[in-house]
Design a protein around this motif. Structure first.
Motif, mmCIF file in Angstrom:
data_model
loop_
_atom_site.group_PDB
_atom_site.id
_atom_site.type_symbol
_atom_site.label_atom_id
_atom_site.label_comp_id
_atom_site.label_asym_id
_atom_site.label_seq_id
_atom_site.Cartn_x
_atom_site.Cartn_y
_atom_site.Cartn_z
ATOM 1 N N ASN A 1 -40.652 18.277 -5.241
ATOM 2 C CA ASN A 1 -41.570 17.143 -5.286
ATOM 3 C C ASN A 1 -42.312 17.149 -6.625
ATOM 4 O O ASN A 1 -42.870 18.166 -7.019
ATOM 5 C CB ASN A 1 -42.568 17.286 -4.124
ATOM 6 N N ASP A 2 -42.297 15.997 -7.305
ATOM 7 C CA ASP A 2 -42.982 15.874 -8.607
ATOM 8 C C ASP A 2 -44.449 15.454 -8.467
ATOM 9 O O ASP A 2 -45.187 15.481 -9.459
ATOM 10 C CB ASP A 2 -42.260 14.844 -9.489
ATOM 11 N N ASP A 3 -44.857 15.042 -7.270
ATOM 12 C CA ASP A 3 -46.250 14.666 -6.994
ATOM 13 C C ASP A 3 -46.892 13.845 -8.123
ATOM 14 O O ASP A 3 -47.962 14.190 -8.626
ATOM 15 C CB ASP A 3 -47.095 15.924 -6.717
ATOM 16 N N TYR B 1 -44.099 23.377 -16.285
ATOM 17 C CA TYR B 1 -43.882 23.643 -14.861
ATOM 18 C C TYR B 1 -42.835 24.740 -14.648
ATOM 19 O O TYR B 1 -43.028 25.667 -13.873
ATOM 20 C CB TYR B 1 -43.476 22.358 -14.120
ATOM 21 N N HIS C 1 -52.190 17.324 -9.942
ATOM 22 C CA HIS C 1 -50.851 17.291 -9.348
ATOM 23 C C HIS C 1 -50.592 18.613 -8.619
ATOM 24 O O HIS C 1 -50.999 19.662 -9.093
ATOM 25 C CB HIS C 1 -49.767 17.128 -10.423
ATOM 26 N N CYS D 1 -47.173 20.141 -7.531
ATOM 27 C CA CYS D 1 -45.717 19.991 -7.542
ATOM 28 C C CYS D 1 -45.079 21.249 -6.962
ATOM 29 O O CYS D 1 -45.598 22.343 -7.162
ATOM 30 C CB CYS D 1 -45.220 19.769 -8.973
ATOM 31 N N GLY E 1 -40.778 19.212 -10.191
ATOM 32 C CA GLY E 1 -40.101 19.842 -9.044
ATOM 33 C C GLY E 1 -38.762 20.451 -9.404
ATOM 34 O O GLY E 1 -38.448 21.573 -9.028
#
Length: 200
Positions: free
Chosen positions: A61-63, A108, A47, A49, A71
């Motif tokens: 964006n969390d991708d 994150y 990912h 993000c 995100g």
């Protein structure tokens, strides 16, 4: 008072066998955001993000991660550090152990936060675009002034003289306006170009 980053900074950590890497950088517009994401595209990641904030505009964006787990926490760390004109990208290489939604938010947000702790922050000085004209024989004096003040500018030559577009810090506008009036004996005016904040 808003701050931005003096330079690009990275931070890496491992959380339950997943590797997280945060990259933070200063950006001034959406084109620079696109360029940054293009430069840091990494197909080996699971990912990528990200979140950015420029003035009042924000995007994240969390991708592929569950909605709101990547995100948004990254954006929260940008805002929590009173930063603007900044993008933070957090890459994740999945290590086989699921972290759950709470774990992802912490991973994150935490990785982005650690990265921003390492960054040197500088006060963001607002800049504005201005436009003005002068005669050919006045241009040397004005150009000298622009160079001395380290002002970015572009000049174009027309039949009647020189048209200049410059980007300068807010506190530099008035002195330049006075200089232009002095050199042109009040003939020329400095126009500030109001840029529209477009929310696309």
């Amino acid at each position: 008072m808003s701050f931005t980053l003096a330079n690009m900074v990275t931070f890496e950590e491992e959380i339950k066998k997943s590797r997280f890497q945060a990259i933070a950088a200063a950006v001034e517009n959406e084109q620079q955001v696109k360029n940054f994401l293009e430069e840091h595209k990494d197909l080996s990641t699971t990912h990528q993000c990200w979140a950015w904030k420029i003035g009042h505009q924000v995007r994240f964006n969390d991708d592929g991660e569950p909605s709101g787990t990547a995100g948004r926490p990254i954006l929260a760390t940008i805002e929590g550090n009173e930063l603007t004109n900044v993008i933070v990208l957090v890459n994740r290489w999945y290590g086989g152990i699921k972290l759950g939604t709470g774990g992802l938010v912490r991973a994150y947000g935490g990785c982005a936060g650690q990265c921003l702790v390492l960054a040197e922050k500088i006060e963001l000085i607002e800049k504005k675009e201005v436009q003005f004209s002068c005669l050919f024989n006045e241009w040397a004096i004005i150009q000298y002034e622009l160079v001395q003040q380290q002002i970015e500018y572009q000049e174009s030559y027309i039949d009647t003289g020189v048209v200049i577009q410059a980007r300068l810090q807010v506190h530099q506008i008035e002195p330049l306006r006075l200089k232009l009036q002095d050199v042109s004996r009040g003939r020329e005016l400095l126009k500030v170009i109001e840029t529209q904040e477009n929310d696309t």
